[in-house]
Design a protein around this motif. Structure first.
Motif, PDB file in Angstrom:
ATOM      1  N   ILE A 197      71.425  39.130  19.469  1.00 20.94           N
ATOM      2  CA  ILE A 197      72.770  39.569  20.623  1.00 20.94           C
ATOM      3  C   ILE A 197      73.305  40.977  20.391  1.00 20.94           C
ATOM      4  O   ILE A 197      73.186  41.955  21.235  1.00 20.94           O
ATOM      5  N   GLU A 198      73.433  41.219  19.071  1.00 25.17           N
ATOM      6  CA  GLU A 198      73.930  42.764  18.773  1.00 25.17           C
ATOM      7  C   GLU A 198      72.762  43.764  19.050  1.00 25.17           C
ATOM      8  O   GLU A 198      73.297  44.717  19.705  1.00 25.17           O
ATOM      9  N   THR A 199      71.520  43.496  18.806  1.00 24.03           N
ATOM     10  CA  THR A 199      70.742  44.623  19.029  1.00 24.03           C
ATOM     11  C   THR A 199      70.230  44.702  20.625  1.00 24.03           C
ATOM     12  O   THR A 199      70.375  45.923  21.172  1.00 24.03           O
ATOM     13  N   ALA A 200      70.075  43.551  21.013  1.00 26.87           N
ATOM     14  CA  ALA A 200      69.800  43.752  22.667  1.00 26.87           C
ATOM     15  C   ALA A 200      70.954  43.908  23.548  1.00 26.87           C
ATOM     16  O   ALA A 200      70.921  44.301  24.521  1.00 26.87           O
ATOM     17  N   ALA A 201      72.214  43.892  23.031  1.00 19.20           N
ATOM     18  CA  ALA A 201      73.428  43.905  23.854  1.00 19.20           C
ATOM     19  C   ALA A 201      73.325  43.512  25.254  1.00 19.20           C
ATOM     20  O   ALA A 201      73.444  44.477  26.262  1.00 19.20           O
ATOM     21  N   PRO A 202      73.379  42.239  25.594  1.00 17.17           N
ATOM     22  CA  PRO A 202      73.461  41.897  26.993  1.00 17.17           C
ATOM     23  C   PRO A 202      74.123  42.414  27.913  1.00 17.17           C
ATOM     24  O   PRO A 202      73.920  42.784  29.035  1.00 17.17           O
ATOM     25  N   TRP A 203      75.584  42.792  27.406  1.00 20.39           N
ATOM     26  CA  TRP A 203      76.500  43.581  28.188  1.00 20.39           C
ATOM     27  C   TRP A 203      75.810  44.953  28.820  1.00 20.39           C
ATOM     28  O   TRP A 203      76.102  45.060  29.968  1.00 20.39           O
ATOM     29  N   THR A 204      75.445  45.486  27.891  1.00 20.63           N
ATOM     30  CA  THR A 204      74.605  46.809  28.290  1.00 20.63           C
ATOM     31  C   THR A 204      73.604  46.713  29.488  1.00 20.63           C
ATOM     32  O   THR A 204      73.654  47.146  30.546  1.00 20.63           O
ATOM     33  N   LEU A 205      72.888  45.669  29.221  1.00 20.49           N
ATOM     34  CA  LEU A 205      71.693  45.114  30.088  1.00 20.49           C
ATOM     35  C   LEU A 205      72.150  44.854  31.351  1.00 20.49           C
ATOM     36  O   LEU A 205      71.696  45.128  32.270  1.00 20.49           O
ATOM     37  N   SER A 206      73.292  44.094  31.370  1.00 24.75           N
ATOM     38  CA  SER A 206      73.935  43.776  32.590  1.00 24.75           C
ATOM     39  C   SER A 206      74.461  44.916  33.363  1.00 24.75           C
ATOM     40  O   SER A 206      74.303  45.037  34.662  1.00 24.75           O
ATOM     41  N   ARG A 207      75.103  45.862  32.718  1.00 23.85           N
ATOM     42  CA  ARG A 207      75.812  46.938  33.449  1.00 23.85           C
ATOM     43  C   ARG A 207      74.580  47.907  33.960  1.00 23.85           C
ATOM     44  O   ARG A 207      74.720  48.176  35.148  1.00 23.85           O
ATOM     45  N   LYS A 208      73.506  47.887  33.211  1.00 26.99           N
ATOM     46  CA  LYS A 208      72.388  48.774  33.882  1.00 26.99           C
ATOM     47  C   LYS A 208      71.500  47.857  34.934  1.00 26.99           C
ATOM     48  O   LYS A 208      70.600  48.470  35.170  1.00 26.99           O
ATOM     49  N   GLY A 209      71.514  46.682  34.808  1.00 33.53           N
ATOM     50  CA  GLY A 209      70.794  45.861  35.844  1.00 33.53           C
ATOM     51  C   GLY A 209      69.431  45.638  35.170  1.00 33.53           C
ATOM     52  O   GLY A 209      68.328  45.732  35.972  1.00 33.53           O
ATOM     53  N   ASP A 210      69.063  45.692  33.905  1.00 32.76           N
ATOM     54  CA  ASP A 210      68.062  45.818  33.254  1.00 32.76           C
ATOM     55  C   ASP A 210      67.432  44.248  33.343  1.00 32.76           C
ATOM     56  O   ASP A 210      68.077  43.383  32.980  1.00 32.76           O
TER      57      ASP A 210
END
Ligand code: MSP
Length: 624
Positions: free
Chosen positions: A417-430
Motif C-alpha cells: 500500500i505504501e509503495t504503490a500508493a493507490p491514492w496516487t494511482l487513482s488520481r492519475k487514472g493509472d
C-alpha cells in the motif's frame, strides 16, 4: 475414496485445581492442529478429557467433604466450560471414571498379567502424590519430589509390577530408527539417556486407597493412576471392543504433552503398547512451559491466570493467537498480560486489522465498492511462498512459525500500500490501481483461510467484509489457491477487526506486581529505534504555553518534533545541544503541528529533565 486420518491427543487433565492459561496452551495447540487437518479434508479425531482417579483427587474430595465422584463431576463442568470459552473443537472428551474406560484398563491389566509382563511383588520407596510418581531415595532432592518440590511419603505395600526393562532395547531401537517419533530433539536425547541407565520394574497397582480402577485379577488393588490415565488414548479409539474404529484411528498421529510428562508417555506408555502388541504413536511432542516471571504457573504458587477472564477481557482470538504465536512450540515462554496486549495490538489490530480496513476503504473510495478485475499480480508470489512455508511449518508442528508466515504476507500487503500508493494511482487514472486493490483483498482472503485454525472469529469477519458469499467455515485448503476472489464482489466495510487495547489503569500495588511480570524480550527493545539528535531550531508553539517546536538533525535527515518542555527549557538554551529521540514513532499532530518523533526525558519534583549524551556525538548516533 481414501481419506487420510489425523488422530491428535492432549493429555487428560487433573481436575484438582482451576485450570490456568498454561493448561490451555496444550489444548489450544491441539485444537489448531485439528482444525488445520479438518481444513485439509482429513478424517480428524481430536481427543481430550479428564484424569479423574488417584490419591490426590480422593484427598481433595475428602477435604471438600464430598465423594470423589461428586467432586470430579463438578470439576468436569468447569473444564468443559473453559474449553467452550476457548472454542476447543474436540471430538471426544474422555473421563477415566467412565465404564468404557475402566473396562479397557482392566483388559490391559489382564493381558499383561496373563503374558507375564506383570507380576506380584512388594513396593518400598517414596511417592509424590502431587505428581502421582514413584521415586527412589537417590532421586529425591533434599528429601522432596524432584519435579514439583512437594513432599513425598514413604510407601510400603504389596503391589503388582510391570517389567519395563524387557522392552527397553526395542524402545531404544524404535526411537533411533524413527526420528519423528519423539520431539523436540532435546527431549528425545533426555529420554534416550534415561532409558540407557536401565529401567526398573514399575509398580502398577496401589492398595492404600480405592479411588481408582478396580482390577478383578488383583483384589484389593487399584490401577496406578498413570497406567489408568495413559490407557485413555486407546479407550477412546475403540480398544478392545470396537476393532473397526480402532483400526481407523490407531496409531495416534500426534500426542501433545507438556515436557514434565514426556517421561510417562515416551517410556511407560510406549512400553505398554509394545507389550500389548500395538503400534506406537507416530509422534509424541513435548512442548515447553508457559511461565510467569520464570516460575511454572500453579495455584499453590499463587500466580494463576484464569483463561476465562482473559477471553472475556480480550476476546477468544487474542488469547488463542497469543498462545500459538508468542513462543516457538517446544520452547518455554513467558506469559504476561502486557505481552498478550502487545501481540494483539501489533499483529492483529495494526497489521491484520488495518490491512482490512484500509483495503475495504480504498475499494469503496477508488473502485465504487467493488473488487476490481486485475491484469496481473505483484503479491501472488509472496503469498504463495508464505503459504507453502505455512504448510511446511504446520507439518513440523511449528505453530508459531506458521502464523509468522501469514504475518509476513500481511506485512508485504501493508508495505505494498505504501509503495504503490493507490491514492496516487487513482488520481492519475493509472490502471495499476485495480491490480493493487485486487492483490490486497486477495491476500486478506487467503490469510483468513490460513488463520482459521488459530482464530475462530476474525476469519469469518474478514470474508464477510470482503463480500465473499460463502462462510469461511466452509472453506477448505483448496481455497488458499490464488485468484479465488471474484472480481465485482461488493465489499462491506465494517467495524475494526481488533480494536486496539489500551493499557489499563491499575491500582498502585497491582501495577507494581504487574511490572515484574511485564518484562519484554530483547527483540521488543530492539524495535524501538533511539538516536541522538542535534537541535537546530527551537520555538514556542503559538497558543500552547507548555509546547516547544524543535527542528532536529538526525545526520541523514531533519525532523520537526513537538514536546511539552517549554516550562523548563527556554528555546534558545536548546539550540546547538543534543537530545535522545525515538526515531520510529508514528507521527502525530499536536496543536496543528506535525510531530515526527519523541524526545526522552524524566521529571523531578514536577520539572522536566532532558536525557542527553554525556558528551557531543555525531547527529544520528544510535542509542542501544
Ligand atoms: N493428568 C496428567 C496427564 C495424564 S495424560 C495420560 C496431567 N494433567 S495436568 O492437568 O497436570 O496437565 C495437563 C497438561 O497441561 C500437561 O501437558 C501439562 O504439561 C500442561 N501444563 C500445565 N501447566 C503448564 C504450563 N504452565 N505451561 C504449559 N503447559 C502446562 O499432567
Amino acid at each position: 475414496m481414501f481419506m487420510k486420518k489425523f488422530y491428535v491427543t492432549t493429555p487428560i487433565y487433573y481436575p484438582n485445581d482451576k485450570l490456568h492459561i498454561g493448561h490451555a496452551y496444550t489444548t489450544v495447540a491441539a485444537d489448531a492442529l485439528a482444525r488445520y487437518h479438518r481444513l485439509r479434508g482429513e478424517d480428524v479425531f481430536f481427543l481430550t478429557g479428564m484424569d479423574e482417579h488417584g490419591q490426590k483427587i480422593a484427598d481433595r474430595a475428602a477435604a471438600e467433604g464430598v465423594s470423589p465422584q461428586v467432586f470430579v463431576d463438578r470439576m468436569a463442568e468447569g473444564i468443559r466450560a473453559l474449553w467452550a470459552a476457548l472454542r476447543i473443537s474436540y471430538d471426544d472428551f474422555i473421563r477415566t471414571t467412565e465404564p468404557r474406560h475402566e473396562r479397557t484398563v482392566q483388559e490391559v491389566f489382564r493381558r499383561l498379567l496373563a503374558q507375564g509382563d506383570i507380576y506380584l511383588g512388594r513396593y518400598e520407596g517414596w511417592y509424590c502424590t502431587a505428581c502421582e510418581s514413584y521415586w527412589t531415595e537417590t532421586k529425591l532432592v533434599e528429601g522432596r519430589c524432584p519435579v514439583c518440590s512437594g513432599p513425598v511419603s514413604r510407601l510400603q505395600e504389596e503391589s503388582y509390577f510391570f517389567r519395563l526393562g524387557r522392552y527397553a532395547d526395542r524402545l531404544l531401537q524404535h526411537i533411533e530408527t524413527h526420528p519423528q517419533f519423539l520431539q523436540p530433539e532435546s527431549r528425545r536425547n533426555e529420554m534416550v539417556a534415561f532409558i540407557r541407565q536401565g529401567l526398573e520394574d514399575l509398580s502398577v497397582t496401589r492398595t492404600g486407597f480405592d479411588w481408582g480402577v478396580k482390577l478383578p485379577e488383583a483384589a484389593g488393588h487399584v490401577a496406578y493412576v498413570w497406567i489408568d490415565a495413559l490407557t485413555n488414548y486407546i479407550t477412546a479409539a475403540g480398544y478392545p471392543d470396537d476393532p473397526e474404529r480402532f483400526a481407523r484411528y490407531w496409531p495416534a498421529d500426534v500426542q501433545l504433552v507438556g515436557k514434565e510428562i514426556v517421561r510417562f508417555h515416551a517410556i511407560i506408555w510406549c512400553i505398554m503398547l509394545m507389550a500389548l502388541g500395538l503400534e506406537l504413536p507416530e509422534r509424541i511432542f513435548g512442548h515447553g512451559w508457559l511461565v510467569l516471571s520464570g516460575e511454572k504457573m500453579s495455584k499453590s504458587r499463587g500466580n494463576v491466570v484464569d483463561p476465562v477472564v482473559l477471553v472475556e477481557r480480550y476476546g477468544v482470538d487474542a488469547v488463542r493467537y497469543f498462545l500459538l504465536r508468542e513462543v516457538p512450540f517446544g520452547a518455554d515462554g513467558t506469559y504476561s498480560e502486557a505481552a498478550l496486549r502487545l501481540r494483539t495490538n501489533v499483529d492483529l489490530a495494526n497489521d491484520l486489522g488495518n490491512l482490512l480496513s484500509r483495503t475495504t476503504a480504498m475499494i469503496e473510495r477508488f473502485a465504487q465498492g467493488k473488487v476490481p478485475a486485475p491484469r496481473s499480480s505483484e503479491l501472488r508470489a509472496v503469498a504463495e511462498a508464505a503459504l507453502s512455508e505455512y504448510e511446511r511449518a504446520m507439518g513440523a508442528l511449528e505453530l508459531s512459525g506458521a502464523l509468522e508466515a501469514v504475518g509476513r504476507m500481511v506485512a508485504a500487503a501493508n508495505k505494498h500500500i505504501e509503495t504503490a500508493a493507490p491514492w496516487t494511482l487513482s488520481r492519475k487514472g493509472d490502471p495499476r490501481l485495480g491490480d493493487v486493490l485486487y492483490d490486497l483483498a486477495e491476500v486478506l482472503r487467503v490469510a483468513a483461510v490460513a488463520l482459521s485454525p488459530a482464530l475462530v472469529e476474525a476469519p469469518a469477519e474478514i470474508w464477510r467484509q470482503l463480500g465473499v458469499e460463502r462462510p469461511v467455515s466452509e472453506a477448505t485448503w483448496d481455497d488458499v489457491a490464488w485468484g479465488g476472489l471474484v472480481p465485482g464482489t461488493r465489499v462491506r466495510r465494517g467495524a475494526p477487526l481488533f480494536p486496539r487495547i489500551e493499557a489499563e489503569e491499575r491500582s498502585e500495588p497491582a501495577a507494581a506486581a504487574a511490572a515484574e511480570d511485564e518484562r519484554i524480550p530483547i527483540e521488543d527493545v530492539r524495535r524501538v529505534k533511539l538516536v541522538v539528535a542535534t537541535v537546530l531550531e527551537a520555538r514556542r508553539v503559538e497558543g500552547a504555553e507548555r509546547l516547544l517546536e524543535l527542528v532536529v538533525d538526525l545526520g541523514s535527515e531533519r525532523r520537526t518534533i513537538v514536546s511539552g518542555i517549554a516550562a523548563d527549557y527556554a528555546p534558545e538554551a536548546l539550540v546547538g545541544g543534543q537530545i535522545v529521540l525515538v526515531k520510529n514513532l508514528k507521527p502525530s499532530k499536536i496543536r496543528g503541528v506535525r510531530s515526527d518523533g519523541m524526545l526522552l526525558a524524566t521529571s523531578e519534583a514536577g520539572h522536566v529533565v532532558l536525557l542527553r549524551p554525556d558528551r557531543a556525538v555525531p547527529a544520528g548516533s544510535p542509542v542501544s
